[in-house]
Each structure stands twice: as structure tokens, then as C-alpha cells.
Design an enzyme around this catalytic site. Sequence first.
Site, PDB file in Angstrom:
ATOM      1  N   ARG A   1      21.562  64.913  35.947  1.00 58.15           N
ATOM      2  CA  ARG A   1      20.593  64.727  34.864  1.00 58.15           C
ATOM      3  C   ARG A   1      19.235  64.299  35.410  1.00 58.15           C
ATOM      4  O   ARG A   1      18.206  64.600  34.819  1.00 58.15           O
ATOM      5  CB  ARG A   1      21.099  63.644  33.904  1.00 58.15           C
ATOM      6  CG  ARG A   1      22.311  64.080  33.123  1.00 58.15           C
ATOM      7  CD  ARG A   1      22.951  62.901  32.415  1.00 58.15           C
ATOM      8  NE  ARG A   1      22.051  62.313  31.417  1.00 58.15           N
ATOM      9  CZ  ARG A   1      22.331  61.241  30.698  1.00 58.15           C
ATOM     10  NH1 ARG A   1      23.472  60.628  30.872  1.00 58.15           N
ATOM     11  NH2 ARG A   1      21.474  60.777  29.809  1.00 58.15           N
TER      12      ARG A   1
ATOM     13  N   LYS B   1      40.721  61.966  39.866  1.00 57.70           N
ATOM     14  CA  LYS B   1      41.541  61.138  38.990  1.00 57.70           C
ATOM     15  C   LYS B   1      40.626  60.205  38.186  1.00 57.70           C
ATOM     16  O   LYS B   1      39.527  59.908  38.647  1.00 57.70           O
ATOM     17  CB  LYS B   1      42.563  60.355  39.803  1.00 57.70           C
ATOM     18  CG  LYS B   1      41.990  59.113  40.502  1.00 57.70           C
ATOM     19  CD  LYS B   1      43.084  58.159  40.878  1.00 57.70           C
ATOM     20  CE  LYS B   1      42.522  56.923  41.516  1.00 57.70           C
ATOM     21  NZ  LYS B   1      42.493  55.727  40.754  1.00 57.70           N
TER      22      LYS B   1
ATOM     23  N   ASP C   1      43.722  63.489  44.800  1.00 56.60           N
ATOM     24  CA  ASP C   1      44.142  62.092  44.918  1.00 56.60           C
ATOM     25  C   ASP C   1      43.878  61.744  46.376  1.00 56.60           C
ATOM     26  O   ASP C   1      44.586  62.204  47.271  1.00 56.60           O
ATOM     27  CB  ASP C   1      45.642  61.945  44.593  1.00 56.60           C
ATOM     28  CG  ASP C   1      46.107  60.497  44.693  1.00 56.60           C
ATOM     29  OD1 ASP C   1      45.457  59.718  45.413  1.00 56.60           O
ATOM     30  OD2 ASP C   1      47.100  60.151  44.052  1.00 56.60           O
ATOM     31  N   HIS C   2      42.832  60.959  46.622  1.00 59.28           N
ATOM     32  CA  HIS C   2      42.364  60.813  48.003  1.00 59.28           C
ATOM     33  C   HIS C   2      43.418  60.192  48.912  1.00 59.28           C
ATOM     34  O   HIS C   2      43.328  60.313  50.133  1.00 59.28           O
ATOM     35  CB  HIS C   2      41.055  60.013  48.051  1.00 59.28           C
ATOM     36  CG  HIS C   2      41.216  58.566  47.758  1.00 59.28           C
ATOM     37  ND1 HIS C   2      41.101  58.039  46.494  1.00 59.28           N
ATOM     38  CD2 HIS C   2      41.500  57.536  48.574  1.00 59.28           C
ATOM     39  CE1 HIS C   2      41.310  56.746  46.547  1.00 59.28           C
ATOM     40  NE2 HIS C   2      41.557  56.400  47.791  1.00 59.28           N
TER      41      HIS C   2
ATOM     42  N   LYS D   1      44.756  60.912  53.445  1.00 60.90           N
ATOM     43  CA  LYS D   1      44.848  59.955  54.548  1.00 60.90           C
ATOM     44  C   LYS D   1      45.835  60.461  55.609  1.00 60.90           C
ATOM     45  O   LYS D   1      46.910  60.944  55.275  1.00 60.90           O
ATOM     46  CB  LYS D   1      45.330  58.591  54.028  1.00 60.90           C
ATOM     47  CG  LYS D   1      44.304  57.858  53.179  1.00 60.90           C
ATOM     48  CD  LYS D   1      44.871  56.543  52.706  1.00 60.90           C
ATOM     49  CE  LYS D   1      43.925  55.843  51.759  1.00 60.90           C
ATOM     50  NZ  LYS D   1      42.728  55.328  52.414  1.00 60.90           N
TER      51      LYS D   1
ATOM     52  N   GLU E   1      45.243  44.920  47.307  1.00 61.58           N
ATOM     53  CA  GLU E   1      43.796  44.928  47.518  1.00 61.58           C
ATOM     54  C   GLU E   1      43.293  43.490  47.460  1.00 61.58           C
ATOM     55  O   GLU E   1      43.737  42.711  46.612  1.00 61.58           O
ATOM     56  CB  GLU E   1      43.096  45.734  46.429  1.00 61.58           C
ATOM     57  CG  GLU E   1      43.417  47.211  46.445  1.00 61.58           C
ATOM     58  CD  GLU E   1      42.714  47.928  45.310  1.00 61.58           C
ATOM     59  OE1 GLU E   1      41.777  48.688  45.605  1.00 61.58           O
ATOM     60  OE2 GLU E   1      43.083  47.715  44.147  1.00 61.58           O
TER      61      GLU E   1
ATOM     62  N   ASP F   1      45.874  52.710  37.211  1.00 61.74           N
ATOM     63  CA  ASP F   1      44.904  52.879  38.296  1.00 61.74           C
ATOM     64  C   ASP F   1      45.586  53.189  39.628  1.00 61.74           C
ATOM     65  O   ASP F   1      45.046  53.970  40.426  1.00 61.74           O
ATOM     66  CB  ASP F   1      44.056  51.599  38.418  1.00 61.74           C
ATOM     67  CG  ASP F   1      42.922  51.749  39.412  1.00 61.74           C
ATOM     68  OD1 ASP F   1      42.239  52.784  39.355  1.00 61.74           O
ATOM     69  OD2 ASP F   1      42.722  50.850  40.242  1.00 61.74           O
TER      70      ASP F   1
ATOM     71  N   HIS G   1      48.516  57.057  43.249  1.00 59.64           N
ATOM     72  CA  HIS G   1      48.713  56.774  44.676  1.00 59.64           C
ATOM     73  C   HIS G   1      50.152  56.367  44.999  1.00 59.64           C
ATOM     74  O   HIS G   1      50.767  56.877  45.935  1.00 59.64           O
ATOM     75  CB  HIS G   1      47.789  55.639  45.131  1.00 59.64           C
ATOM     76  CG  HIS G   1      46.348  55.871  44.843  1.00 59.64           C
ATOM     77  ND1 HIS G   1      45.779  57.120  44.857  1.00 59.64           N
ATOM     78  CD2 HIS G   1      45.342  55.007  44.541  1.00 59.64           C
ATOM     79  CE1 HIS G   1      44.491  57.018  44.576  1.00 59.64           C
ATOM     80  NE2 HIS G   1      44.200  55.751  44.369  1.00 59.64           N
TER      81      HIS G   1
ATOM     82  N   LYS H   1      45.228  43.468  42.523  1.00 61.27           N
ATOM     83  CA  LYS H   1      43.869  43.169  42.988  1.00 61.27           C
ATOM     84  C   LYS H   1      43.776  41.684  43.310  1.00 61.27           C
ATOM     85  O   LYS H   1      44.582  40.888  42.837  1.00 61.27           O
ATOM     86  CB  LYS H   1      42.865  43.546  41.904  1.00 61.27           C
ATOM     87  CG  LYS H   1      42.705  45.053  41.749  1.00 61.27           C
ATOM     88  CD  LYS H   1      41.427  45.412  41.073  1.00 61.27           C
ATOM     89  CE  LYS H   1      41.195  46.910  41.085  1.00 61.27           C
ATOM     90  NZ  LYS H   1      40.898  47.447  42.423  1.00 61.27           N
TER      91      LYS H   1
END
Lengths: 334, 528
Positions: free
Chosen positions: B83, B187, B216-217, B221, B255, B274, B279, B379
Site C-alpha cells: 500500500r 500460517k 510452516d517454517h 529447519k 520460548e 500458535d 509446528h 512463552k
Amino acid sequence: MANASIVRWEEPGPVGEDWPARRDEQLARQLGVVRPATATVLTLILWLDASAPLENWSQLAQDLAQGHPSRVVVIHPGDPAGPPICPVTVVATVRQRAGVHPLLFSEFLYLRPEGTLATHWIDLVQPLVMADLPSYLWWVGLPPAADFPWELLRAGIAHLIIDSSQVELSRWRSALWRAWAAQMRLEDLQWQRLRPWRMALADLADDPERRQALRRPESLEASWEAGEDDLTLLLGWLAARLNWSRASLAELLVRRQTNPATLAVHLPGETATLRRRGPQLELCPDPKEPPRLYPAVSNRLSALRDVLSRGHDPLLDQALEWALRAIPGDRLAD
Amino acid sequence: MPSSPAKGWSMGHNAGREEVVVSMDRDNPLREGLEPERRPAPFALVIFGATGDLCRRKLLPALYNLAVDRWLPEPYAVVGVGRSPMNDTAFRETAQRAIDQHSRRPRQAPVWEQFASHLYYLQGEIHDPTTYRKLAETLQGLAAAMPGRLYYLATPPTLYPEVARQLGTAGLGQPRGSGWTRIIVEKPFGHDLESARQLNLALHQVFAEEQLYRIDHYLGKETVQNLLVFRFANGIFEPIWNQQYIDHVQITVAESIGIEGRANYYESAGALRDMVQNHMFQLLSLLAMEPPVTLEADAIRDEKVKVLKAVRPLAGHAVNEETVRGQYQAGVVDGQPVPGYREETGVNPASDTETYVAMRLFIDNWRWAGVPFYLRTGKRMSKRATEIAIQFKRPPHRLFSAPSAAELDPNLLAIKIQPDEGIILRFGAKEPGARIRVRTVNMEFLYDTSFADPAPEAYERLLLDAMLGDSTLFTRHDEVEQAWAIITAILEGWKRHRTPLHGYEAGSWGPSAADDLIARDLARWRHL
């Protein structure tokens, strides 16, 4: 390599089974405790004769260590009439790591044996070959004499690497048959360079009609630079895969000696042409179809890495056997 | 003889994996021993959301690194759509800053200049048909030289159906001539089973499943891909990879960070959506799947789907017994005091969103019958660590009894995904000395100490695969829906049975209720 230290020192030599202890002592003196890299470690021996090119072999060892933590041993025999000495130059690539011991990623040993040690270099090399890990001998220079003790070498080293772009297959013929008989696995860096040619021909043969036609081409026209052995190897592979007989290939093949290397395959109703174009190979299957480009294997290090990563390729055995039988020479293995 | 330009070529000319499929022709004796060429055909990549965070932090650096490694063909084009008013030059300057900040390798002038010359920018609104008309004109101009088209939706997920619809209306959804057209979506793929189905439906209105690349990163890996290699390239593990020898499995994704300013997203997502739905279920299915028949994309994805189908549904009160929800409270992480979740900016002070989840799952099939799989993610935990731990059963007869083997732990295989990527095998060894004393020792393989080359970023691998038409590391629609079916049942169970939300101190390893969950089976969470 990131965070790498290069450590150099000289050893009076010769070095043998006590090498890891001597090395670790030296590294501890210079850098503190250093641990060897684990897994994927291999031994690569380079045998250099007087005809071998002068190069920075230690740089090659460091470059190689990027993908293969390794021990590279260069044997460069000196005066066989001299005193029995074997000075050693060592270059170690050590990777520094935050908070933990540095890591030895590669060790390069340059051995310059003289006198009887020069003629018995296999004995010098054997204790330096790491057990239970891949081991290679890259013969850089002219092939060995007919009485070379391949069986002795085979006790520690499984693979013989040659580069038929440097020394032609025709000169290697007898030595290769003997190495084969001693159950050495043969690798040729030139085989890796032929990969784009093989890819192009394989793409051509993906079409079933063309594949069928390739089994009985009308003719083959090969224009090659001086030194045709890589053509012989390529034709050996084609013949072995497509069940061509030597007699039929002799009838089909028209050879020319020009630049750039070109192979024209004349099939019923069309001609497919493969032509070297700078760093690439171009395949023109037919004037009506767009050409396709294949990147060449960029340099000798890439070819060497390919050999070390992919392991032995039995298709090279087929191609090599066919090529060696096609080269005129002694009839040792015929 | 054939005269069609496409016939017999390994260049792709449809939306699927033509170049790979054709080049794998098993009837071709010249193909044997040749790996397929891993260089994509010329293409134009269109990134929607080109001025956003994802593009800046991940996509542009990944593309630059692919250029450094010479994976990109000539010609190619990267067209950013956004944009913000900007021209090509400004977009290139944005890319330069992004690469300077986020690339794993420093920017080198010659490679950068070459790469930058392939970057273009198109200003436009997602909902405005004019944007797509202009895009069509741009792509038309490139079509002859770059027959491949790859769209990357780096936009909020709510816009995916709209972008797909507009692309379809503008005639940009299908390949033309000898080209291919693919689309990558990020995702989350929906927020429950129904919305995932709706999203798949909307995307399928324009794109065939073969054209869709759901990223899905985690699958990009190296250590995750190594799961396949570890299991199926080695002969010694597969015979013991079953309920006869394995006591239980723990999968941890911890995390230490909080929600990093993403309160809006996280408040509506929570840890279950999440992390677990994507994952963690990817790790679970790669770990538990049967050996695929081939390494082709669908052969692997078929096996992964079978695992998810065999996961025992958590229905009724089982949800309260088999899962634990948690939310972090104020605490200390890495020596720094951090606020509780409800004190984070943008979070509802009475939020019921879970920032931690632990669960026990069973896979009801022959291989895994009765083996508990414990999953936990959270987290603001003590440290960042992702690991799969396979705990083996104790020896059937205890030859070395206490006190000689009092501290002997059962064998354990830990696959460390991040950080310190590697594999650890725990076993008992005799302590040196005149007496028999057995101590637990670790045999360790670390990527860092075995390979010198740094691993590429996950996005590099995944972008390259999408360019090549290799969908192995992307998620298929049925995989997504099956994962959502499990998660939706849990979400509904939590709602229906008012599953409690346990507080845990930031910097800890989660609520004590999670310890109780695993302790019922006389096990305990790994201390990472």
C-alpha cells in the site's frame, strides 16, 4: 570459515600413530585445549610427483574443511638418494566457539620424505589414515609404475581419485586395471565435470520416442578439444547405458578436433546438439526447440567435494571399463 | 520425431511438479544416478505485503542469500506489492536495509547490485481490482522470459481469500503457455476446523491443491528435515522405534520471549493454535510416521496425515485430564524482570488466553499403541529450547541393582531442534574402578561441531522448494484440516468443561499441574 584460527608449525617427522597426541600437545601450547570435530571426518591423501602443479594445497585443505572436517596429508617425495628424513609442515584450522573449547576442523600435513622414506611413503601414510572413516588417495601427477603395490595401499585407503583432465586415461590405463584388481574404488574428477553433459543427454532421453531413437542413432559427430579422454568416458557411459556395442559405435562416430567441444547426435528426422558455451553447456535438441543451458561444475574443489559427498558412483565403473577397453594399449585386462 | 517445444523437456509447464516428475523418469537409463537439477526455471515472484515485517525480516534476506548461493535462475523478478507509495528505487533501498539488518551473511556489493536489479515495486490496495490489472500488465511483460509465477501472501491471513479471488478474476491464477503458477500462504491456516475448511475452499476456487504451498517454517529447519534422514537413512533405529521399546516421547517447544507486541494476534490465538496445531504436530507426525514408499511429496504427506488420523481424540472430560492450560505471570527471564501476560500492552487485563499448554496424546495404531506422547509449549519459559526426547523402556531384568546402579536412568535419545542442534544418546557406562558402578553418560552429536557450513535459513530452503515445485516441506490441505480437527476438539472441550487456567511464573518451566500430568505415568519432564 567464521571465527577460524589458522595454526602452523613444523615437525621434524616422520609422524605416525603418535600423531594425535603430538598434535594436541602443540595445539594446547598455542591455543589451549582443542577438540577434534566429530562425524563426517575423512582422510584425504594427496600424492604429488614432480609433474604435479605447484599449488597452495593447504588452502585447498581449508576450503575442503568447510564441508568435510578432514585430515589432508600431502606426500611430496623428495630426493630418493638423500638421507631418510621426512620433515612435516602442519596447518590446522581451528574454529573458536564462545564459552567452549575451540574445535579442530581440519589438519593439513605436508610430508616431504627423502631417501628410503620417499620410496616407502605408503608406510608413512598408513598410520595417519583414521580408522572406520572414509579414506581417499588423490593421485596428482603421472600414474605409478606397473609394480605399484596397490594391495598394500588398499589396506588403509579405499578410494583412488584421479583427474583424467590432467593426465589422460590412456596413460592411466594399466595402473587403473591394476588398482581395480586390487579392489580400489576408482573416482575421476572429470566424471563430475561430465555431469552437465549427462544431464543434457538424460533430458533428451526423457521423451520415449527420442529414447528409442537414441538406442540406434544414425550417427554421432564429436568435435572435441585436444585430449579426447573425457569424450571417451562420456561415450563409455552412453554405450553402457544404451547397450551400444563397440563395433556399432565405431561405425557411428565421426571425430573432429575443434573448439568448443560439441556432440551432435543425429537421430531419424532431427539432430540434437550439445555444445560447450563458456561456463555452460548448451543443448539444442532441434532447431524448432529453444536451447537449454546447464551450468558447468565450477572448479576442481567443487568436483572434489562432489566425489567426497556422493561417494562411489558405480556408473563410473561402467563408463570407465568401457572407455579403458576402447583405448588402445596393453591387453592386460582384455 | 517430436516437435512440440514442451515435449520431452524437464522444464515445468503446468502448476505441479512437472520438472521434478519428468526428470525422475525411471524408464530413462540415462537418468540413473543423476540428481534432479535444483535450479528453478525463470520466474517472477510477487510478494503481497511487501512493506511488512515478514518480507523485511525473512523473505528479502532469504532471497538475497539464495542469490549469493547462485540458486536463482536468470532471468527472474521479485515484484513487491504494497500500500505504501514507493517506486522501484525506494523498494530497493528498503531491501538493502532489510538485508543489512537481517541477512545471515553480510551484503556484498557485486551480488547485491545484481540482486537489486531484479527488484520491482507495485503500489496498490489488496481490495482494488486496479492493483491486479496493473500486476497482470507487469507479469505479461515478463511472461516470455519468465514463464513461472510465484505469489507469496505475506499479508494478514484474513486477506488470503480476497487476494486469491482477485488473482482469479484478473486471470492470474492459472499458468499460461509453458509456465507454472504457484501460491505460498503463511500460517495460520484458519483458527479452527471450520475456518480452515473455508479457507481451503476459498483458495481452491482459484488454485488447484498442487499450486498451493502452505508454509510452516519449522519444516525448513535442517534439524527437522534431519528427522527423516535420522530415521530412514539409518538401519539401527527403526527396529526399536515402537511401543515394544519406547516408554514415552516428550516434545518441548519452549520460548523465553513473550508476545513481542503481537497482543492482537495472540489474544485470539493462544499457545494451542500458535504452536501445537502446526509446528508441534509437524514434529509429532515426522517422528511417528511410517516409512514412506518414496521421498516424493505426497508419499511423505500421506504418512504424516495417517499419524494425525490415528491421534486419539480428546473428547468430553478427557480434555481436563489430558491437557493443562497455563498463563505466565510476572517473573524474571534472563535476569530481567518481565510483566505477566495480562500486564502486556494490548492484552485484556482479564484475558483467559493460554500462553502455555501441555498435553498427553496417544497414537492409536500398531506401532504406537499405549505409548504416551507428552507435548508442552509455552512463552516466557526458563529458556528457549525445542527438543524431542524419546525415552526407552528399562532393561527387562535389572542385573546391576542398587546401589551399584542407583542413579541409572533409562536410555534416552534427545533430538535437539534448537538451539545447539544435534542428537544425544544417553546410556549407562561402568565407572572406572575395582567395583561395578554404573553411571549415566551422554554420547553427543552436534551440528556445530560436525559441519562447518552454516545451515541456510528455513525460508531460503522453503522459497527455493516452492520455486522448484517441490511441495514435500509444505502442508497439504488434509493435513491442515486433520490437525485442526484435533485442536478444535480440545478448544471446544476447554470451553465446555471450563478447563482451568494455571498461572506460572515467567522464567519457570510452566505450571505445576503440567508436572502432575506427566507424573501420573511415573515420568517427569526433561530438564532442558
